[in-house]
Each structure stands twice: as structure tokens, then as C-alpha cells.
Design a protein around this motif. Structure first.
Motif, PDB file in Angstrom:
ATOM      1  N   VAL A 167       0.843  -1.208   0.000  1.00  0.00           N
ATOM      2  CA  VAL A 167       0.000   0.000   0.000  1.00  0.00           C
ATOM      3  C   VAL A 167       0.875   1.254   0.000  1.00  0.00           C
ATOM      4  CG1 VAL A 167      -1.636   1.342   1.388  1.00  0.00           C
ATOM      5  CG2 VAL A 167      -1.988  -1.118   1.073  1.00  0.00           C
ATOM      6  N   GLY A 217      -8.444  -4.060  -2.680  1.00  0.00           N
ATOM      7  CA  GLY A 217      -9.465  -4.311  -1.664  1.00  0.00           C
ATOM      8  C   GLY A 217     -10.847  -3.830  -2.090  1.00  0.00           C
ATOM      9  N   THR A 235      -7.999   1.860  -7.122  1.00  0.00           N
ATOM     10  CA  THR A 235      -7.888   2.733  -5.950  1.00  0.00           C
ATOM     11  C   THR A 235      -8.988   3.793  -5.999  1.00  0.00           C
ATOM     12  OG1 THR A 235      -6.444   4.334  -7.061  1.00  0.00           O
ATOM     13  CG2 THR A 235      -5.367   2.456  -6.001  1.00  0.00           C
ATOM     14  N   ASP A 290      -6.307   7.152  -2.038  1.00  0.00           N
ATOM     15  CA  ASP A 290      -6.774   6.230  -0.992  1.00  0.00           C
ATOM     16  C   ASP A 290      -6.639   4.801  -1.531  1.00  0.00           C
ATOM     17  OD1 ASP A 290      -7.932   4.983   1.160  1.00  0.00           O
ATOM     18  OD2 ASP A 290      -9.843   6.058   1.041  1.00  0.00           O
ATOM     19  N   THR A 329      -6.262   0.610  -0.837  1.00  0.00           N
ATOM     20  CA  THR A 329      -6.444  -0.573   0.010  1.00  0.00           C
ATOM     21  C   THR A 329      -6.035  -1.803  -0.787  1.00  0.00           C
ATOM     22  OG1 THR A 329      -8.442   0.529   0.806  1.00  0.00           O
ATOM     23  CG2 THR A 329      -8.031  -1.693   1.609  1.00  0.00           C
ATOM     24  N   TYR A 374      -5.522  -7.408   4.665  1.00  0.00           N
ATOM     25  CA  TYR A 374      -5.829  -6.102   4.069  1.00  0.00           C
ATOM     26  C   TYR A 374      -5.141  -4.968   4.837  1.00  0.00           C
ATOM     27  CZ  TYR A 374      -9.863  -8.000   1.448  1.00  0.00           C
ATOM     28  OH  TYR A 374     -10.696  -8.694   0.604  1.00  0.00           O
ATOM     29  N   ASP A 393      -4.833  -0.409   4.462  1.00  0.00           N
ATOM     30  CA  ASP A 393      -5.550   0.728   3.872  1.00  0.00           C
ATOM     31  C   ASP A 393      -4.838   2.020   4.296  1.00  0.00           C
ATOM     32  OD1 ASP A 393      -7.634   2.420   2.965  1.00  0.00           O
ATOM     33  OD2 ASP A 393      -9.057   1.770   4.507  1.00  0.00           O
ATOM     34  N   ILE A 402      -9.924  -3.445  10.528  1.00  0.00           N
ATOM     35  CA  ILE A 402      -9.487  -3.960   9.221  1.00  0.00           C
ATOM     36  C   ILE A 402      -8.626  -5.190   9.468  1.00  0.00           C
ATOM     37  CG2 ILE A 402      -7.464  -2.399   9.201  1.00  0.00           C
ATOM     38  CD1 ILE A 402      -7.831  -2.213   6.114  1.00  0.00           C
ATOM     39  N   ILE A 447     -11.833  -5.237   4.296  1.00  0.00           N
ATOM     40  CA  ILE A 447     -11.543  -3.801   4.454  1.00  0.00           C
ATOM     41  C   ILE A 447     -12.195  -3.270   5.714  1.00  0.00           C
ATOM     42  CG2 ILE A 447     -11.749  -1.469   3.522  1.00  0.00           C
ATOM     43  CD1 ILE A 447     -11.890  -2.507   0.786  1.00  0.00           C
ATOM     44  N   THR A 499      -7.941   1.443  11.296  1.00  0.00           N
ATOM     45  CA  THR A 499      -7.449   2.617  10.584  1.00  0.00           C
ATOM     46  C   THR A 499      -7.878   3.854  11.357  1.00  0.00           C
ATOM     47  OG1 THR A 499      -9.392   3.148   9.219  1.00  0.00           O
ATOM     48  CG2 THR A 499      -7.887   1.445   8.387  1.00  0.00           C
ATOM     49  N   THR A 549      -3.121   2.399   8.528  1.00  0.00           N
ATOM     50  CA  THR A 549      -3.522   1.183   9.230  1.00  0.00           C
ATOM     51  C   THR A 549      -2.509   0.947  10.339  1.00  0.00           C
ATOM     52  OG1 THR A 549      -4.528   0.225   7.245  1.00  0.00           O
ATOM     53  CG2 THR A 549      -3.864  -1.312   8.989  1.00  0.00           C
ATOM     54  N   THR A 580       1.276   0.896   7.489  1.00  0.00           N
ATOM     55  CA  THR A 580       1.318   1.464   6.133  1.00  0.00           C
ATOM     56  C   THR A 580       2.275   2.647   6.003  1.00  0.00           C
ATOM     57  OG1 THR A 580      -0.722   2.629   6.770  1.00  0.00           O
ATOM     58  CG2 THR A 580      -0.974   0.694   5.384  1.00  0.00           C
TER      59      THR A 580
END
Ligand code: MF3
Ligand code: CO
Ligand code: CO
Length: 244
Positions: A19, A55, A66, A93, A95, A102, A104, A169, A173, A196, A231, A243
């Protein structure tokens, strides 16, 4: 999800790295004249290289890899032929899913030079995310995170978009709990919980509506939005950023 083994944490972090790389690669290409579809293709290539999947496509059949939202578009903008112009704000944004895990994240990027108000808006969202991360600890009510975010945003003269929130998450998601950007009496954060934090904020009053395309959420007053997201894994101390 809640992390209960080093292997799970390693797998989640692997998704988080994909990500982060996708966002970095897209951000490098943001400039006047590039289309949002071209930026989406960059993320698709990064995902492909790592064997990751989108995601939003997997969980919601989103019509893009995305979510790319511009100016008064708060979230879930659909990538396409539209070209960016100097002075706009684009929210990247992203994911990804990798091996069933997952992650994000979102970053707001200026297109060329932007006005001071837009710069302050971006800075407010980024700073509010930082405050939220500082507040997120095991044993703390999730509303304390929302209050930290909201206080920072209003202190800087902007408003959170109240109906858009962070979330649990990990295996999908969107999982429990909700992580709203307001003070409320919610569940208590626990050690290992994956969530998140995402201050989605507007220069105006923060009221939003759903655009005709059925996806894009926009501000009623046409004011610009900024959005930063990470995340993280909750711990007794500082959270583990997945992330970053
Ligand atoms: N990245 C979004 C979030 O932060 C999720 C988008 S899923 C979509 O919650 F399908 F609605 F696009
Ligand atoms: Co997101
Ligand atoms: Co999110």
C-alpha cells in the motif's frame, strides 16, 4: 482483526508495504495533465508486481483499483480520463489485499502549487492523524481517538466529515469497530486490534452527499477536502504503523 501471532503481524506488514509503495509511486506522478486513470494504472502495476489485489474491487466491486478523489470529492472517487489541473488536491486512498490480509492508507497530494487555505487543510488532516495515533492505546475508549482528531481539526478552523470514519481492518476492508472522528462512547481498544485512523475533513461545514455515479461522496458546499489515513496495530504503547 486482532493480531495474535508474529506470522500474522508479518503478513499484515507485507500488505502495508505494498500500500505504501503504491501511494508513493502514484504521488510521484501527480502533476497537471495526468489523468486519474493513469494514476490508478500505476497502483495496478505495483499490486501486480507483489501479487496483491485491490481491496475495493474484491469487497465492493468498486470500478477502479484505488479511490481517487479530487477537491470537493471527499471519498470513493472513480479513476478515469479526467486530467488534473494546477491547484487541485487529490486524495490517493489505497487498500490492498495480499495473502488474505488487508491494509488501507491515504495521502492528500497537491497538484502543482495550491492556495494557502488548501495547504492548511492538508496540514490539519495530517496533524489530526498524528494526534489520533498518539491517543490510540490499549485500554482507551475509541472515542478518545475521535476526540483527539476532532479537537485538532476544529482548532485549525476546519471540520471533520462526521459520517465518514475509520474502521477495524485485517481480513476484510471494513471490520469492527467503527473509528469515527468525533468524541463518543464506543468500545475500548485492545492490544493487537488492527484499525485505521482517517481524518476526512472539509474546509466548509463537512456536510456531504452521494454523487449520481453511486460512489463519489462530495461536499454540499463545494468546499475542498483532505484525507490522510494509516492502518495500525494497537498496543499498550505507541501503535505499530503498518502502512508507513
Ligand atoms: N479506502 C476506503 C476506506 O478508507 C475503502 C474504500 S472501499 C470502496 O475505508 F469500495 F468503498 F471504495
Ligand atoms: Co482508505
Ligand atoms: Co479506511
Amino acid at each position: 482483526m486482532s493480531i495474535d501471532s508474529p506470522d500474522e503481524l508479518a503478513a499484515l506488514r507485507a500488505t502495508g508495504r505494498v500500500v505504501a509503495e503504491a501511494i508513493r509511486e502514484m504521488a510521484r506522478r501527480v502533476r497537471p495533465g495526468v489523468s486519474t486513470g493513469e494514476l490508478d494504472d500505476v497502483a495496478a502495476q505495483v499490486f501486480k508486481r507483489h501479487g496483491a489485489r485491490s481491496g475495493p474491487q474484491l469487497d465492493y466491486d468498486f470500478p477502479g483499483v484505488t479511490c481517487l478523489s479530487v477537491d470537493d470529492e471527499a471519498v470513493h472517487g472513480i479513476p478515469g480520463p479526467r486530467r488534473l489541473r494546477e491547484g487541485q488536491l487529490i486524495k490517493l486512498d489505497v487498500t490492498a489485499e495480499l495473502d488474505g490480509f488487508y491494509a488501507d492508507a491515504c495521502r492528500t497530494v497537491p497538484v502543482g502549487r495550491v492556495r494557502p487555505r488548501e495547504q492548511r487543510l492538508m496540514a490539519a488532516s495530517q496533524s489530526a492523524l498524528k494526534r489520533g495515533l498518539e491517543a490510540a492505546k490499549a485500554g482507551v475508549n475509541v472515542g478518545v481517538v475521535g476526540k483527539a482528531v476532532n479537537d485538532e481539526v476544529t482548532r485549525r478552523g476546519f471540520n471533520v466529515i462526521e459520517e465518514l470514519a475509520g474502521h477495524g481492518i485485517g481480513r476484510k476492508i471494513h471490520e469492527e469497530p467503527d473509528v469515527p472522528n468525533i468524541d463518543w462512547d464506543g468500545p475500548t481498544l485492545t492490544d493487537g486490534l488492527v484499525i485505521t485512523i482517517e481524518p476526512i475533513i472539509a474546509a466548509g461545514d463537512g456536510e456531504v452527499y452521494m454523487h449520481d455515479d453511486g460512489w463519489t461522496v462530495k461536499t454540499y458546499d463545494g468546499s475542498s477536502c483532505a484525507h490522510f489515513e494509516h492502518t495500525l496495530v494497537v498496543t499498550e504503547g505507541a501503535p505499530i504503523l503498518v502502512t508507513a
